[in-house]
Design a protein around this motif. Structure first.
Motif, PDB file in Angstrom:
ATOM      1  N   LEU A 144      -4.396   6.497   8.067  1.00 33.35           N
ATOM      2  CA  LEU A 144      -5.014   5.518   8.957  1.00 33.35           C
ATOM      3  C   LEU A 144      -4.486   5.660  10.381  1.00 33.35           C
ATOM      4  O   LEU A 144      -5.246   5.592  11.348  1.00 33.35           O
ATOM      5  CB  LEU A 144      -4.786   4.095   8.437  1.00 33.35           C
ATOM      6  N   HIS A 145      -3.187   5.883  10.499  1.00 34.85           N
ATOM      7  CA  HIS A 145      -2.582   6.080  11.820  1.00 34.85           C
ATOM      8  C   HIS A 145      -3.209   7.290  12.499  1.00 34.85           C
ATOM      9  O   HIS A 145      -3.609   7.228  13.675  1.00 34.85           O
ATOM     10  CB  HIS A 145      -1.073   6.240  11.668  1.00 34.85           C
ATOM     11  N   ALA A 146      -3.297   8.394  11.786  1.00 40.50           N
ATOM     12  CA  ALA A 146      -3.892   9.606  12.353  1.00 40.50           C
ATOM     13  C   ALA A 146      -5.355   9.366  12.732  1.00 40.50           C
ATOM     14  O   ALA A 146      -5.807   9.803  13.795  1.00 40.50           O
ATOM     15  CB  ALA A 146      -3.783  10.763  11.355  1.00 40.50           C
ATOM     16  N   ALA A 147      -6.079   8.658  11.893  1.00 38.11           N
ATOM     17  CA  ALA A 147      -7.495   8.399  12.161  1.00 38.11           C
ATOM     18  C   ALA A 147      -7.689   7.528  13.398  1.00 38.11           C
ATOM     19  O   ALA A 147      -8.630   7.734  14.166  1.00 38.11           O
ATOM     20  CB  ALA A 147      -8.152   7.750  10.945  1.00 38.11           C
ATOM     21  N   THR A 148      -6.798   6.555  13.611  1.00 38.51           N
ATOM     22  CA  THR A 148      -6.947   5.683  14.778  1.00 38.51           C
ATOM     23  C   THR A 148      -6.713   6.424  16.078  1.00 38.51           C
ATOM     24  O   THR A 148      -7.192   5.993  17.126  1.00 38.51           O
ATOM     25  CB  THR A 148      -6.003   4.460  14.732  1.00 38.51           C
ATOM     26  N   GLU A 149      -6.009   7.536  16.024  1.00 36.68           N
ATOM     27  CA  GLU A 149      -5.703   8.298  17.234  1.00 36.68           C
ATOM     28  C   GLU A 149      -6.638   9.485  17.434  1.00 36.68           C
ATOM     29  O   GLU A 149      -6.521  10.211  18.420  1.00 36.68           O
ATOM     30  CB  GLU A 149      -4.248   8.753  17.203  1.00 36.68           C
ATOM     31  N   ALA A 150      -7.591   9.673  16.518  1.00 41.73           N
ATOM     32  CA  ALA A 150      -8.500  10.818  16.569  1.00 41.73           C
ATOM     33  C   ALA A 150      -9.878  10.410  17.095  1.00 41.73           C
ATOM     34  O   ALA A 150     -10.227   9.233  17.111  1.00 41.73           O
ATOM     35  CB  ALA A 150      -8.643  11.413  15.166  1.00 41.73           C
ATOM     36  N   GLN A 151     -10.647  11.416  17.501  1.00 42.20           N
ATOM     37  CA  GLN A 151     -12.047  11.189  17.858  1.00 42.20           C
ATOM     38  C   GLN A 151     -12.799  10.800  16.589  1.00 42.20           C
ATOM     39  O   GLN A 151     -12.349  11.081  15.472  1.00 42.20           O
ATOM     40  CB  GLN A 151     -12.646  12.466  18.465  1.00 42.20           C
ATOM     41  N   ILE A 154     -10.690  12.428   8.215  1.00 36.36           N
ATOM     42  CA  ILE A 154      -9.384  11.987   7.719  1.00 36.36           C
ATOM     43  C   ILE A 154      -9.558  10.893   6.678  1.00 36.36           C
ATOM     44  O   ILE A 154      -8.970  10.939   5.592  1.00 36.36           O
ATOM     45  CB  ILE A 154      -8.483  11.507   8.882  1.00 36.36           C
ATOM     46  N   VAL A 155     -10.379   9.914   7.001  1.00 32.81           N
ATOM     47  CA  VAL A 155     -10.629   8.789   6.090  1.00 32.81           C
ATOM     48  C   VAL A 155     -11.247   9.296   4.788  1.00 32.81           C
ATOM     49  O   VAL A 155     -10.827   8.910   3.690  1.00 32.81           O
ATOM     50  CB  VAL A 155     -11.541   7.744   6.794  1.00 32.81           C
ATOM     51  N   ASP A 156     -12.235  10.173   4.905  1.00 28.46           N
ATOM     52  CA  ASP A 156     -12.897  10.711   3.709  1.00 28.46           C
ATOM     53  C   ASP A 156     -11.924  11.501   2.839  1.00 28.46           C
ATOM     54  O   ASP A 156     -11.880  11.319   1.623  1.00 28.46           O
ATOM     55  CB  ASP A 156     -14.067  11.619   4.110  1.00 28.46           C
ATOM     56  N   GLY A 168       0.822  -1.199   0.000  1.00 33.10           N
ATOM     57  CA  GLY A 168       0.000   0.000   0.000  1.00 33.10           C
ATOM     58  C   GLY A 168       0.860   1.255   0.000  1.00 33.10           C
ATOM     59  O   GLY A 168       2.088   1.202  -0.089  1.00 33.10           O
ATOM     60  N   LYS A 169       0.198   2.385   0.121  1.00 36.33           N
ATOM     61  CA  LYS A 169       0.880   3.672   0.053  1.00 36.33           C
ATOM     62  C   LYS A 169       1.164   4.217   1.445  1.00 36.33           C
ATOM     63  O   LYS A 169       0.319   4.135   2.340  1.00 36.33           O
ATOM     64  CB  LYS A 169      -0.006   4.668  -0.697  1.00 36.33           C
ATOM     65  N   ALA A 170       2.335   4.797   1.607  1.00 35.92           N
ATOM     66  CA  ALA A 170       2.737   5.357   2.903  1.00 35.92           C
ATOM     67  C   ALA A 170       1.761   6.428   3.371  1.00 35.92           C
ATOM     68  O   ALA A 170       1.437   6.504   4.567  1.00 35.92           O
ATOM     69  CB  ALA A 170       4.155   5.927   2.824  1.00 35.92           C
ATOM     70  N   GLU A 171       1.254   7.256   2.445  1.00 38.05           N
ATOM     71  CA  GLU A 171       0.337   8.319   2.860  1.00 38.05           C
ATOM     72  C   GLU A 171      -1.000   7.771   3.356  1.00 38.05           C
ATOM     73  O   GLU A 171      -1.646   8.370   4.220  1.00 38.05           O
ATOM     74  CB  GLU A 171       0.126   9.370   1.757  1.00 38.05           C
ATOM     75  N   ILE A 172      -1.418   6.613   2.847  1.00 33.99           N
ATOM     76  CA  ILE A 172      -2.650   5.989   3.342  1.00 33.99           C
ATOM     77  C   ILE A 172      -2.404   5.430   4.743  1.00 33.99           C
ATOM     78  O   ILE A 172      -3.223   5.599   5.645  1.00 33.99           O
ATOM     79  CB  ILE A 172      -3.165   4.892   2.391  1.00 33.99           C
ATOM     80  N   TRP A 173      -1.244   4.782   4.942  1.00 36.97           N
ATOM     81  CA  TRP A 173      -0.900   4.302   6.284  1.00 36.97           C
ATOM     82  C   TRP A 173      -0.848   5.469   7.271  1.00 36.97           C
ATOM     83  O   TRP A 173      -1.329   5.363   8.397  1.00 36.97           O
ATOM     84  CB  TRP A 173       0.435   3.554   6.279  1.00 36.97           C
ATOM     85  N   ASP A 198     -15.308  -0.150  11.687  1.00 31.29           N
ATOM     86  CA  ASP A 198     -14.282   0.146  12.695  1.00 31.29           C
ATOM     87  C   ASP A 198     -12.896   0.337  12.078  1.00 31.29           C
ATOM     88  O   ASP A 198     -11.920   0.415  12.784  1.00 31.29           O
ATOM     89  CB  ASP A 198     -14.245  -0.944  13.765  1.00 31.29           C
ATOM     90  N   MET A 199     -12.805   0.406  10.764  1.00 29.74           N
ATOM     91  CA  MET A 199     -11.558   0.590  10.012  1.00 29.74           C
ATOM     92  C   MET A 199     -10.632  -0.627  10.035  1.00 29.74           C
ATOM     93  O   MET A 199      -9.481  -0.513   9.669  1.00 29.74           O
ATOM     94  CB  MET A 199     -10.758   1.811  10.505  1.00 29.74           C
ATOM     95  N   SER A 200     -11.108  -1.778  10.474  1.00 24.00           N
ATOM     96  CA  SER A 200     -10.216  -2.936  10.540  1.00 24.00           C
ATOM     97  C   SER A 200      -9.801  -3.415   9.154  1.00 24.00           C
ATOM     98  O   SER A 200      -8.715  -3.964   8.996  1.00 24.00           O
ATOM     99  CB  SER A 200     -10.833  -4.075  11.351  1.00 24.00           C
TER     100      SER A 200
END
Length: 114
Positions: free
Chosen positions: A59-66, A73-75, A51-56, A85-87
């Motif tokens: 996803l990292h930022a989204a998992t740590e956000a409300q 972020i996902v959108d 996958g792409k580093a920017e997508i990772w 749940d983004m799994s």
């Protein structure tokens, strides 16, 4: 989910939105420090799964956000969610991104650090 974005309609015609992950338990009680270390190791190695580093990064930022910010972020990253749940997610080119439970939420058997 189609491939147009994370807000595509689900099978019942409603928009699929992020939801809080379901409760889970680790195989044995772990401390917050152990959980943090597991998460750091995952995110350090995640780009090697493909996958792409920017997508990772998104996803990292989204998992740590409300939830609301995580949805934005996902959108904005064009991430396609197949689970609320983004799994399991995909990018616009079809690359798959799987996130373990321990990066999405805390386990029910989390214990205090000693």
């Amino acid at each position: 989910m189609g491939c147009g974005g994370s807000t595509d309609k689900s099978d019942d015609g409603t928009l699929k939105r992020l939801k809080k992950p379901k409760p889970w338990r680790h195989s044995e009680p772990i401390t917050r420090a152990q959980l943090k270390k597991m998460r750091e190791e995952f995110w350090d190695t995640a780009p090697h799964y493909g996958g792409k580093a920017e997508i990772w990064d998104a996803l990292h930022a989204a998992t740590e956000a409300q939830l609301e910010l995580a949805q934005a972020i996902v959108d904005s990253a064009g991430i396609i969610m197949t689970s609320e749940d983004m799994s399991v997610c995909y990018d616009e080119r079809g690359a798959k991104y799987e996130l373990p439970k321990y990066v999405l939420s805390e386990p029910a058997n989390l214990v205090k650090d000693h």
